[in-house]
Scaffold this active site. Structure first.
Site, PDB file in Angstrom:
ATOM      1  N   HIS A 162      -3.540  -4.045 -32.790  1.00  0.00           N
ATOM      2  CA  HIS A 162      -2.849  -4.350 -31.521  1.00  0.00           C
ATOM      3  C   HIS A 162      -1.453  -4.926 -31.755  1.00  0.00           C
ATOM      4  CE1 HIS A 162      -6.361  -3.439 -29.157  1.00  0.00           C
ATOM      5  NE2 HIS A 162      -7.100  -4.360 -29.758  1.00  0.00           N
ATOM      6  N   ASP A 198     -11.558   2.058 -33.630  1.00  0.00           N
ATOM      7  CA  ASP A 198     -11.930   0.808 -32.955  1.00  0.00           C
ATOM      8  C   ASP A 198     -12.196   1.114 -31.475  1.00  0.00           C
ATOM      9  OD1 ASP A 198     -11.475  -2.441 -33.423  1.00  0.00           O
ATOM     10  OD2 ASP A 198     -11.043  -1.828 -31.357  1.00  0.00           O
ATOM     11  N   HIS A 200     -11.159  -0.461 -28.993  1.00  0.00           N
ATOM     12  CA  HIS A 200      -9.939  -0.694 -28.215  1.00  0.00           C
ATOM     13  C   HIS A 200      -8.794   0.164 -28.730  1.00  0.00           C
ATOM     14  CE1 HIS A 200     -12.392  -4.452 -28.212  1.00  0.00           C
ATOM     15  NE2 HIS A 200     -12.134  -4.398 -26.913  1.00  0.00           N
ATOM     16  N   ASP A 287     -16.631  -2.176 -33.378  1.00  0.00           N
ATOM     17  CA  ASP A 287     -17.056  -2.687 -32.070  1.00  0.00           C
ATOM     18  C   ASP A 287     -17.530  -1.586 -31.128  1.00  0.00           C
ATOM     19  OD1 ASP A 287     -14.418  -1.807 -32.010  1.00  0.00           O
ATOM     20  OD2 ASP A 287     -13.581  -3.692 -31.270  1.00  0.00           O
TER      21      ASP A 287
HETATM   22  C1  SP5 Z   1      -9.148  -5.869 -32.785  1.00  0.00           C
HETATM   23  C2  SP5 Z   1      -9.898  -5.952 -31.495  1.00  0.00           C
HETATM   24  O1  SP5 Z   1     -11.010  -5.437 -31.396  1.00  0.00           O
HETATM   25  N1  SP5 Z   1      -9.333  -6.669 -30.509  1.00  0.00           N
HETATM   26  C3  SP5 Z   1      -9.968  -6.774 -29.244  1.00  0.00           C
HETATM   27  C4  SP5 Z   1      -9.259  -7.716 -28.348  1.00  0.00           C
HETATM   28  C5  SP5 Z   1      -9.962  -7.839 -27.038  1.00  0.00           C
HETATM   29  N2  SP5 Z   1      -9.451  -8.930 -26.309  1.00  0.00           N
HETATM   30  C6  SP5 Z   1      -9.894  -9.000 -24.939  1.00  0.00           C
HETATM   31  C7  SP5 Z   1     -11.267  -9.610 -24.834  1.00  0.00           C
HETATM   32  C8  SP5 Z   1     -11.701  -9.626 -23.399  1.00  0.00           C
HETATM   33  C9  SP5 Z   1     -13.152  -9.305 -23.336  1.00  0.00           C
HETATM   34  N3  SP5 Z   1     -13.522  -8.847 -22.059  1.00  0.00           N
HETATM   35  C10 SP5 Z   1     -14.842  -8.256 -22.112  1.00  0.00           C
HETATM   36  C11 SP5 Z   1     -15.582  -8.261 -20.816  1.00  0.00           C
HETATM   37  C12 SP5 Z   1     -17.041  -8.078 -21.129  1.00  0.00           C
HETATM   38  N4  SP5 Z   1     -17.855  -8.317 -19.964  1.00  0.00           N
HETATM   39 ZN    ZN Z   2     -11.584  -3.588 -30.882  1.00  0.00          ZN
END
Ligand code: SP5
Ligand code: ZN
Length: 345
Positions: A162, A198, A200, A287
């Site tokens: 990111h 990943d 994301h 993930d």
């Molecule tokens: C590297 C990586 O996997 N970074 C991920 C960053 C995510 N950050 C935002 C987390 C917010 C989680 N919201 C989830 C809602 C679940 N109900």
């Molecule tokens: Zn991720």
């Protein structure tokens, strides 16, 4: 497989982040890389400390003022008030549209906002040391591959995909996959491909190579209309200028399972093969597994070995870089399932 890892990764140890308006323990913990390290050892992989200093490459990936800020950020924070040693800094204001981002304010939190895309990326005393060691691992992995090694794994944290030229975000500070790609280019690889698996979208990596045709970026991820990082990762982002056609996003709906995910991986691999790259970098987020606490794909345990076997069929020198994955107890198993299947494939 050779795996790079440093004890310095543990030094990035913020205590909490914000989740649904409340302070919760960080999802991205020191234990993650430790458990992956332990599983690598128990399966007979070869652990090495980073051998290369990435500083020169880092300057080509990230903007100098951002690097200067990040390296000294904790010292600046504690310099404001010695009691800050026990507090975590968070940004609270950002230069969105119409505001200026070309001037560094004097105020520390304002500068933190300038160099952050979210308030979900806590800084700690050892953040720079941990992230720099991970970037050194990426440069070391590139040196191995340039010298003829088939595959290398960076068992590193914090993650990196990111992070963009001048910002942190999504638990990421330095973009290690980008460092590996740039280091390979410097060592003579004409074309490199980055495949980001990943959950994301790797917005930082995409943005770093968006106008380049030498580094292809392909990503499989949760559809940004509902999933972090929300503001990048749609299918119509195909690259710009000289990079037109060298960015491929394959967003998938939350809830996607192994079958549909592996079908998308097939599309991704076809695009990678077409690039005729001399090396592949895999942003290995884990993930995607069912039950990950912040993600919504439902891959099963076996799908990680399938992933590794499919990647092996690309027959490319490959650098795996650990990104996300928060179902911590299974993280080592998932990583090693990918790597072992890759080596057997
Ligand atoms: C590297 C990586 O996997 N970074 C991920 C960053 C995510 N950050 C935002 C987390 C917010 C989680 N919201 C989830 C809602 C679940 N109900
Ligand atoms: Zn991720």
């Amino acid at each position: 497989m050779i795996a790079f890892h440093s004890p310095l990764h543990q030094r990035h140890a913020p205590e909490f982040e914000f989740f649904r308006g409340e302070r919760v323990p960080c999802f991205e913990t020191p234990a993650r890389a430790e458990l992956v390290r332990a599983e690598l050892v128990s399966r007979g992989h070869e652990l090495r400390a980073p051998t290369h200093d990435c500083t020169d490459v880092l300057r080509l990936v990230h903007a100098e003022p951002y690097l200067a800020f990040l390296e000294s950020a904790w010292a600046q924070w504690v310099g404001l008030d010695p009691r800050n040693e026990g507090r975590q800094p968070f940004p609270s204001v950002w230069p969105v549209r119409t505001l200026r981002s070309d001037v560094e304010p004097d105020d520390f939190v304002a500068r933190l906002g300038l160099y952050s895309m979210d308030n979900g990326t806590p800084l700690a005393a050892g953040t720079w040391d941990a992230a720099k060691a991970a970037a050194d691992a990426a440069a070391s992995a590139a040196a191995c591959v340039a010298a003829g090694t088939r595959a290398v794994f960076c068992a590193t944290r914090p993650p990196g995909h990111h992070a963009g030229a001048d910002f942190m975000g999504g638990y990421c500070f330095l973009n290690h996959a980008a460092v590996a790609a740039q280091a390979l280019r410097i060592s003579g690889a004409e074309r490199v491909a980055i495949l980001d698996v990943d959950y994301h979208h790797g917005n930082g990596t995409q943005s770093l190579f968006y106008r380049r045709s030498d580094v292809l970026f392909v990503s499989l991820h949760g559809d940004p209309r509902t999933e972090y990082p929300f503001y990048l990762g749609a299918a119509d982002e195909t690259g710009e200028g000289p990079g037109q056609g060298f960015n491929l996003n394959l967003p998938l709906p939350a809830g996607t399972g192994g079958g549909a995910w592996l079908a998308a991986l097939e599309t991704a691999c076809a695009r990678v093969a077409h690039h005729r790259a001399s090396a592949l970098i895999v942003s290995l987020g884990l993930d995607t597994r069912a039950g990950d606490p912040i993600s919504k794909f439902t891959l099963a345990r076996d799908d990680f070995a399938r992933m590794g076997a499919r990647l092996a069929r690309l027959s490319l020198p490959t650098i795996f870089v650990l990104e996300g994955g928060y179902a911590t107890a299974d993280l080592g198993a998932h990583a090693c399932d990918v790597l072992d299947a890759f080596e057997q494939g």
